[in-house]
Scaffold this active site. Structure first.
Site, PDB file in Angstrom:
ATOM      1  N   CYS A   2       0.868  -1.213  -0.256  1.00 33.38           N
ATOM      2  CA  CYS A   2       0.045  -0.002   0.055  1.00 33.38           C
ATOM      3  C   CYS A   2       0.879   1.041  -0.003  1.00 33.38           C
ATOM      4  O   CYS A   2       1.948   1.170   0.082  1.00 33.38           O
ATOM      5  CB  CYS A   2      -0.937  -0.076   1.263  1.00 33.38           C
ATOM      6  N   GLY A  74       2.944  -2.851   3.183  1.00 33.98           N
ATOM      7  CA  GLY A  74       4.203  -4.021   3.460  1.00 33.98           C
ATOM      8  C   GLY A  74       3.193  -5.261   3.425  1.00 33.98           C
ATOM      9  O   GLY A  74       2.182  -5.528   3.200  1.00 33.98           O
ATOM     10  N   GLU A  75       4.366  -6.329   3.941  1.00 36.05           N
ATOM     11  CA  GLU A  75       3.698  -7.560   3.974  1.00 36.05           C
ATOM     12  C   GLU A  75       4.230  -8.185   5.476  1.00 36.05           C
ATOM     13  O   GLU A  75       5.699  -8.018   5.255  1.00 36.05           O
ATOM     14  CB  GLU A  75       4.053  -8.645   2.762  1.00 36.05           C
ATOM     15  N   ASP A  98      -3.116  -9.460   7.574  1.00 32.76           N
ATOM     16  CA  ASP A  98      -1.729  -9.214   8.481  1.00 32.76           C
ATOM     17  C   ASP A  98      -1.943  -7.949   9.143  1.00 32.76           C
ATOM     18  O   ASP A  98      -1.378  -7.930  10.380  1.00 32.76           O
ATOM     19  CB  ASP A  98      -0.574  -9.285   7.724  1.00 32.76           C
ATOM     20  N   GLY A 360      16.579 -10.232  -6.183  1.00 34.01           N
ATOM     21  CA  GLY A 360      17.745 -10.866  -5.550  1.00 34.01           C
ATOM     22  C   GLY A 360      18.336  -9.893  -4.899  1.00 34.01           C
ATOM     23  O   GLY A 360      19.848  -9.964  -4.437  1.00 34.01           O
TER      24      GLY A 360
END
Length: 621
Positions: A2, A74-75, A98, A360
């Site tokens: 978000c 975020g996550e 979450d 990565g």
């Protein structure tokens, strides 16, 4: 994923229309949903990119008594485990998100909940009971969080543009931030390019009330206190377990997911683990350059074939620079890491199919993947040589070689860099290392810029370095990683409404890396020694032992030809808005020397051009 924003006015009511306007500046970060809430002198909002609990994840979310609310960017990858612990304590949930897990965890545990979170996040929590705002940024700085403060108010946002949507916020140049920009190509935390606008540092909490602002660190990570482990096998087994778990956690998604693939060790190892843990073919994306000096797409193709991925490659040329006007818009402040352009193109390519991508990023800063770590050892060895060999033979020979090379040759800049490093070998190691980051030397500052350079140096500003490799890695993790590499990835992926996840920056892996003995982390002149050991049976030898790549970029050539007209318009015009900051005559000489192929000054010219475009877009309007 978000974008969040908000305002706490200590004396006046906050209007919902203002919060809505601030929130709408972040629509690219969250095109799927919008939430705004205001009450008296506080308001916050969010734009949502729906990924987990698509139906139930609308924000803001409040506790049952409506006294505490949250917006979150975020996550959180371990939220289900935390949620289970809270349910065992009698906590009830209305959603599977979450976001609600963080909120209910905060209600039960207070600030201690942030130490339990594994993920990337920027969080804002409003407590109506005591009229206190809590702002939190993740440990590594994967997600951004900015704030403006004066004596009467505090505004915050995932991007600076959200704060500037409040037209009463002054747009004044911060010359300290600007001087860092000309050193580094970016502005490190806590500074920004604007007066009184700051970046919240990674791993920090900011508490704001009408009477007080307090900042504290919640990730008390001290590398020197981590016990080194000498068993190669034990280290390898622990790492591969952590890494696979990190990748698996970041594959949790209710929307299409894939990976960027450059063919380097970091992205290749992620694709290997994703393939191992997926029943479907992984979608991978890479770009190649039409200029073969910079094209490395054949490595990505090899890894794609080995792990049977559904691979898409796109060749790019200087037309990618057409994004330059929007580039200045999305970064909000001067930012001149031109690798953002190819990263933007591959993000745009991936977004046609995906909403989430694994990258990565972070592997070089965690496991010693940059040539500058090599250069320090080389400098130590060169320093042993008598000065008559260094100054009387080696340096003149290299200068003669440089004089016969074309500036269009990729070797020109490498040899020029070696000559510069030869002149610095007698400096103390701390200075020698930090000097490598500088794009504008002290002499360049005096020659091209009119404003006063800050007095504080990079080393004094951050930490005291010792000569070992881990101190240099720690330095990089706290400087270029969070405000250059991660800023670049966040802005260009979010510009395409694409969420990027970074398995190497799971904080457990960062902490683990300090268990590795120096000699195993970096042996001889062999970069990423430990990762090569860990992936010996996973990745092909030519991938493990290939030269360090990354997004090479023909910036000198493109400034000289493709951007020549834009450079002239922005830097050589007598009406340039930034003339008060520049020594125009010297800059004209710099540009013309570059055009004549007498020097390669593309990076310096690009930085000046970006500064001009930023000033026009964000200050003069």
């Amino acid at each position: 994923m978000c974008g969040i924003t908000g305002k706490f006015d200590y004396n006046n009511k906050v209007s919902e229309s203002l919060i809505s306007k601030m929130t709408d500046t972040l629509v690219h970060r969250g095109p799927d949903d919008k939430g705004v809430w205001c009450n008296d002198n506080f308001g916050f909002g969010m734009r949502r990119l729906s990924i987990i609990d698509i139906e139930g994840g609308h924000q803001p979310i409040f506790t049952n008594d409506k006294k505490i609310g949250i917006v979150f960017n975020g996550e959180i990858y371990n939220y289900k485990e935390i949620r289970k612990e809270l349910i065992q304590k009698g906590v009830e949930f209305k959603t599977n998100s979450d976001t609600e897990t963080i909120l209910k965890g905060y209600e039960v545990c207070g600030d201690e909940i942030f130490e339990k979170l594994n993920g990337m996040f920027a969080i804002a929590i409003w407590n109506k009971n005591n009229k206190e705002l809590t702002l939190v940024r993740d440990r590594i700085g994967i997600k951004p969080l900015y704030y403006y403060k004066d004596d009467s108010r505090l505004l915050f946002g995932s991007e600076i543009k959200a704060i500037l949507a409040d037209k009463t916020v002054p747009r004044e140049v911060n010359q300290i931030g600007l001087s860092f920009y000309f050193d580094l190509m970016y502005i490190p935390n806590p500074h920004s390019a604007f007066q009184n606008i700051y970046k919240l540092e990674p791993g920090h909490i900011l508490k704001v009330s009408q009477k007080n602002i307090e900042k504290k660190k919640y990730w008390d990570f001290e590398p020197s206190k981590i016990q080194v482990v000498n068993s190669k096998q034990d280290l390898k087994e622990e790492f591969l377990h952590l890494f696979e778990d990190s990748v698996k956690k970041r594959m949790l998604s209710e929307v299409p997911l894939g990976a960027f693939l450059s063919g380097g060790i970091d992205s290749s190892s992620i694709v290997a683990m994703m393939s191992k843990n997926s029943s479907e073919r992984i979608k991978t994306y890479s770009i190649g350059f039409e200029d073969k000096q910079f094209d490395e797409s054949n490595y990505a193709k090899q890894i794609s074939e080995k792990f049977n991925t559904n691979h898409t490659n796109m060749y790019v040329d200087s037309s990618m620079l057409n994004w330059i006007e929007n580039y200045v818009y999305h970064f909000d402040e001067p930012f001149a890491d031109y690798a953002a352009f190819p990263t933007y193109i591959v993000s745009k390519l991936a977004r046609k199919d995906l909403t989430v991508v694994l990258t990565g990023d972070g592997g070089d800063e965690i496991f010693a993947g940059y040539y500058r770590y090599n250069s320090e050892k080389i400098a130590d060895n060169i320093k042993i040589l008598p000065s008559f060999i260094r100054d009387g033979i080696l340096s003149p020979t290299l200068k003669m070689l440089l004089s016969v090379l074309s500036t269009d040759s990729r070797h020109f800049n490498k040899i020029d860099s070696i000559i510069k490093r030869l002149s610095e070998v007698d400096k103390e190691k701390i200075r020698r290392y930090t000097e490598r980051f500088k794009k504008y030397s002290d002499d360049d500052f005096r020659k091209y810029l009119k404003f006063k350079k800050r007095n504080i140096g990079m080393v004094e500003y951050y930490i005291e370095l010792s000569s070992n490799i881990k101190s240099r890695l720690y330095f990089d993790q706290n400087t270029s990683l969070n405000e250059d590499m991660l800023t670049k990835v966040d802005r260009v992926t979010m510009a395409n409404s694409l969420e990027a996840r970074v398995p190497y920056l799971d904080h457990r892996i960062v902490e683990f890396s300090y268990k590795i003995p120096d000699k195993l982390l970096f042996k001889g002149y062999n970069l990423k020694t430990f990762l090569k050991l860990a992936y010996k049976d996973i990745l092909p030898d030519n991938i493990l032992n290939r030269p360090k790549g990354g997004f090479g970029f023909p910036i000198d050539k493109w400034i000289r030809y493709d951007l020549k007209e834009l450079v002239s318009d922005t830097l050589l015009s007598k009406d340039s808005l930034i003339n008060p900051f520049l020594n125009s005559q010297n800059i004209e000489k710099l540009v013309k020397s570059h055009y004549k192929k007498e020097t390669n000054s593309g990076a310096k010219i690009f930085m000046l051009m970006v500064f001009n475009m930023w000033y026009k877009r964000w200050i003069s309007q």
